[in-house]
Design a protein around this motif. Structure first.
Motif, PDB file in Angstrom:
ATOM      1  N   TRP A 120       0.800  -1.218   0.000  1.00 40.39           N
ATOM      2  CA  TRP A 120       0.000   0.000   0.000  1.00 40.39           C
ATOM      3  C   TRP A 120       0.834   1.269   0.000  1.00 40.39           C
ATOM      4  N   LEU A 121       2.140   1.157   0.127  1.00 38.06           N
ATOM      5  CA  LEU A 121       3.001   2.341   0.042  1.00 38.06           C
ATOM      6  C   LEU A 121       3.443   2.632  -1.392  1.00 38.06           C
ATOM      7  N   PHE A 122       2.996   1.818  -2.359  1.00 40.41           N
ATOM      8  CA  PHE A 122       3.323   2.055  -3.754  1.00 40.41           C
ATOM      9  C   PHE A 122       2.806   3.419  -4.171  1.00 40.41           C
ATOM     10  N   PRO A 123       3.493   4.233  -4.869  1.00 41.20           N
ATOM     11  CA  PRO A 123       4.718   4.069  -5.636  1.00 41.20           C
ATOM     12  C   PRO A 123       5.988   4.443  -4.882  1.00 41.20           C
ATOM     13  N   VAL A 124       5.873   4.736  -3.603  1.00 41.02           N
ATOM     14  CA  VAL A 124       7.064   5.064  -2.823  1.00 41.02           C
ATOM     15  C   VAL A 124       7.974   3.835  -2.735  1.00 41.02           C
ATOM     16  N   THR A 125       7.380   2.696  -2.415  1.00 41.10           N
ATOM     17  CA  THR A 125       8.135   1.456  -2.314  1.00 41.10           C
ATOM     18  C   THR A 125       7.199   0.273  -2.524  1.00 41.10           C
ATOM     19  N   TRP A 126       7.762  -0.847  -2.964  1.00 43.46           N
ATOM     20  CA  TRP A 126       7.001  -2.088  -3.107  1.00 43.46           C
ATOM     21  C   TRP A 126       7.028  -2.901  -1.820  1.00 43.46           C
ATOM     22  N   TRP A 127       7.722  -2.406  -0.799  1.00 40.01           N
ATOM     23  CA  TRP A 127       7.851  -3.129   0.471  1.00 40.01           C
ATOM     24  C   TRP A 127       6.483  -3.418   1.045  1.00 40.01           C
ATOM     25  N   ARG A 128       6.313  -4.630   1.515  1.00 42.53           N
ATOM     26  CA  ARG A 128       5.067  -5.049   2.156  1.00 42.53           C
ATOM     27  C   ARG A 128       5.325  -5.145   3.656  1.00 42.53           C
ATOM     28  N   PRO A 129       4.853  -4.174   4.425  1.00 39.71           N
ATOM     29  CA  PRO A 129       5.141  -4.184   5.864  1.00 39.71           C
ATOM     30  C   PRO A 129       4.466  -5.358   6.568  1.00 39.71           C
ATOM     31  N   PRO A 130       5.070  -5.825   7.654  1.00 35.67           N
ATOM     32  CA  PRO A 130       4.406  -6.887   8.422  1.00 35.67           C
ATOM     33  C   PRO A 130       3.128  -6.352   9.056  1.00 35.67           C
ATOM     34  N   THR A 131       2.175  -7.212   9.215  1.00 32.45           N
ATOM     35  CA  THR A 131       0.902  -6.799   9.789  1.00 32.45           C
ATOM     36  C   THR A 131       0.707  -7.457  11.151  1.00 32.45           C
ATOM     37  N   PRO A 132       0.105  -6.735  12.094  1.00 29.64           N
ATOM     38  CA  PRO A 132      -0.156  -7.343  13.395  1.00 29.64           C
ATOM     39  C   PRO A 132      -1.341  -8.311  13.363  1.00 29.64           C
ATOM     40  N   SER A 133      -2.020  -8.400  12.224  1.00 30.36           N
ATOM     41  CA  SER A 133      -3.160  -9.320  12.060  1.00 30.36           C
ATOM     42  C   SER A 133      -4.189  -9.127  13.172  1.00 30.36           C
ATOM     43  N   LEU A 134      -4.679  -7.913  13.319  1.00 27.17           N
ATOM     44  CA  LEU A 134      -5.620  -7.597  14.387  1.00 27.17           C
ATOM     45  C   LEU A 134      -7.054  -7.998  14.084  1.00 27.17           C
ATOM     46  N   TYR A 135      -7.443  -8.026  12.808  1.00 28.42           N
ATOM     47  CA  TYR A 135      -8.837  -8.337  12.509  1.00 28.42           C
ATOM     48  C   TYR A 135      -8.962  -8.935  11.108  1.00 28.42           C
ATOM     49  N   VAL A 136     -10.063  -9.624  10.908  1.00 23.55           N
ATOM     50  CA  VAL A 136     -10.421 -10.153   9.598  1.00 23.55           C
ATOM     51  C   VAL A 136     -11.461  -9.198   9.015  1.00 23.55           C
ATOM     52  N   THR A 137     -11.308  -8.872   7.760  1.00 27.06           N
ATOM     53  CA  THR A 137     -12.184  -7.889   7.128  1.00 27.06           C
ATOM     54  C   THR A 137     -13.661  -8.266   7.226  1.00 27.06           C
ATOM     55  N   SER A 138     -13.951  -9.544   7.115  1.00 18.74           N
ATOM     56  CA  SER A 138     -15.356  -9.971   7.101  1.00 18.74           C
ATOM     57  C   SER A 138     -15.956 -10.156   8.493  1.00 18.74           C
ATOM     58  N   ASP A 139     -15.184  -9.939   9.537  1.00 18.25           N
ATOM     59  CA  ASP A 139     -15.683 -10.122  10.899  1.00 18.25           C
ATOM     60  C   ASP A 139     -16.661  -9.003  11.255  1.00 18.25           C
ATOM     61  N   PRO A 140     -17.919  -9.334  11.536  1.00 18.16           N
ATOM     62  CA  PRO A 140     -18.901  -8.280  11.838  1.00 18.16           C
ATOM     63  C   PRO A 140     -18.613  -7.536  13.140  1.00 18.16           C
ATOM     64  N   ARG A 141     -17.826  -8.120  14.021  1.00 16.67           N
ATOM     65  CA  ARG A 141     -17.512  -7.441  15.279  1.00 16.67           C
ATOM     66  C   ARG A 141     -16.734  -6.157  15.042  1.00 16.67           C
ATOM     67  N   VAL A 142     -15.929  -6.125  13.991  1.00 14.74           N
ATOM     68  CA  VAL A 142     -15.173  -4.915  13.656  1.00 14.74           C
ATOM     69  C   VAL A 142     -16.136  -3.784  13.317  1.00 14.74           C
ATOM     70  N   LEU A 143     -17.144  -4.093  12.530  1.00 17.96           N
ATOM     71  CA  LEU A 143     -18.145  -3.090  12.182  1.00 17.96           C
ATOM     72  C   LEU A 143     -18.940  -2.645  13.402  1.00 17.96           C
ATOM     73  N   VAL A 144     -19.289  -3.581  14.272  1.00 20.65           N
ATOM     74  CA  VAL A 144     -20.045  -3.242  15.481  1.00 20.65           C
ATOM     75  C   VAL A 144     -19.223  -2.295  16.366  1.00 20.65           C
ATOM     76  N   VAL A 145     -17.945  -2.578  16.519  1.00 19.87           N
ATOM     77  CA  VAL A 145     -17.077  -1.697  17.309  1.00 19.87           C
ATOM     78  C   VAL A 145     -16.985  -0.326  16.643  1.00 19.87           C
ATOM     79  N   GLY A 146     -16.846  -0.305  15.321  1.00 14.00           N
ATOM     80  CA  GLY A 146     -16.774   0.964  14.599  1.00 14.00           C
ATOM     81  C   GLY A 146     -18.023   1.802  14.772  1.00 14.00           C
ATOM     82  N   ILE A 147     -19.177   1.158  14.676  1.00 16.29           N
ATOM     83  CA  ILE A 147     -20.446   1.872  14.857  1.00 16.29           C
ATOM     84  C   ILE A 147     -20.583   2.375  16.290  1.00 16.29           C
ATOM     85  N   ALA A 148     -20.207   1.547  17.251  1.00 17.74           N
ATOM     86  CA  ALA A 148     -20.324   1.950  18.656  1.00 17.74           C
ATOM     87  C   ALA A 148     -19.426   3.142  18.976  1.00 17.74           C
TER      88      ALA A 148
END
Length: 167
Positions: A120-148
């Motif tokens: 996602w830093l393209f075009p600055v760099t092609w480097w793919r930073p490590p991710t902390p893997s905090l959530y899955v995109t399809s998890d509805p709990r993320v949306l519930v927390v966001g709405i709250a």
């Protein structure tokens, strides 16, 4: 599509809370930043318009994947900012870019199979930073927390005036 709404709500939360301290961040500018939060998710246009169809129409190689990168956000934010009057263009671009960048940061926190975020830093760099893997995109709990959180910020924002005193 839950991540689209989450990105928009995250931009609302961050910019609204920042507006409590920074007078230049007004509600219309928060709304522009919220629109910017949706820019990286324009990659989902691929569900409706196939990239091969666009490639055939343009006669050039094309992929929607570049939309969800820093370069894509800058390019699309710049194009959208041109729709604003010349007096407001720079501010609109800044808030669109802020919302889009926040969306990219949130995308960098989600789960990827190989443990590395997209380039996602393209075009600055092609480097793919490590991710902390905090959530899955399809998890509805993320949306519930966001709405709250957005609802809480909405209620607090209605009670707090711009100078910091309660209404």
């Amino acid at each position: 599509m839950a991540d689209l709404l989450t990105h928009v709500l995250a931009a609302y939360v961050v910019l609204t809370v920042a507006s409590w301290r920074v007078d230049r961040i007004t509600p219309p500018r928060v709304a522009v930043g919220m629109c910017g939060g949706a820019i990286p998710d324009l990659v989902k246009v691929d569900l409706v318009v196939d990239s091969m169809a666009v490639e055939r129409a343009l006669g050039l190689p094309f992929t929607w994947g570049a939309v969800s990168t820093l370069g894509g956000v800058v390019l699309i934010a710049g194009a959208i900012a041109l729709a604003f009057g010349s007096r407001y263009r720079r501010r609109a671009f800044a808030f669109l870019l802020a919302g889009g960048s926040l969306s990219l940061v949130l995308d960098g926190l989600r789960v990827y199979a190989d443990g590395r975020a997209g380039p996602w830093l393209f075009p600055v760099t092609w480097w793919r930073p490590p991710t902390p893997s905090l959530y899955v995109t399809s998890d509805p709990r993320v949306l519930v927390v966001g709405i709250a959180v957005a609802a809480l910020v909405f209620v607090v924002d209605r009670r707090v005036e711009r100078d910091g005193s309660e209404k």
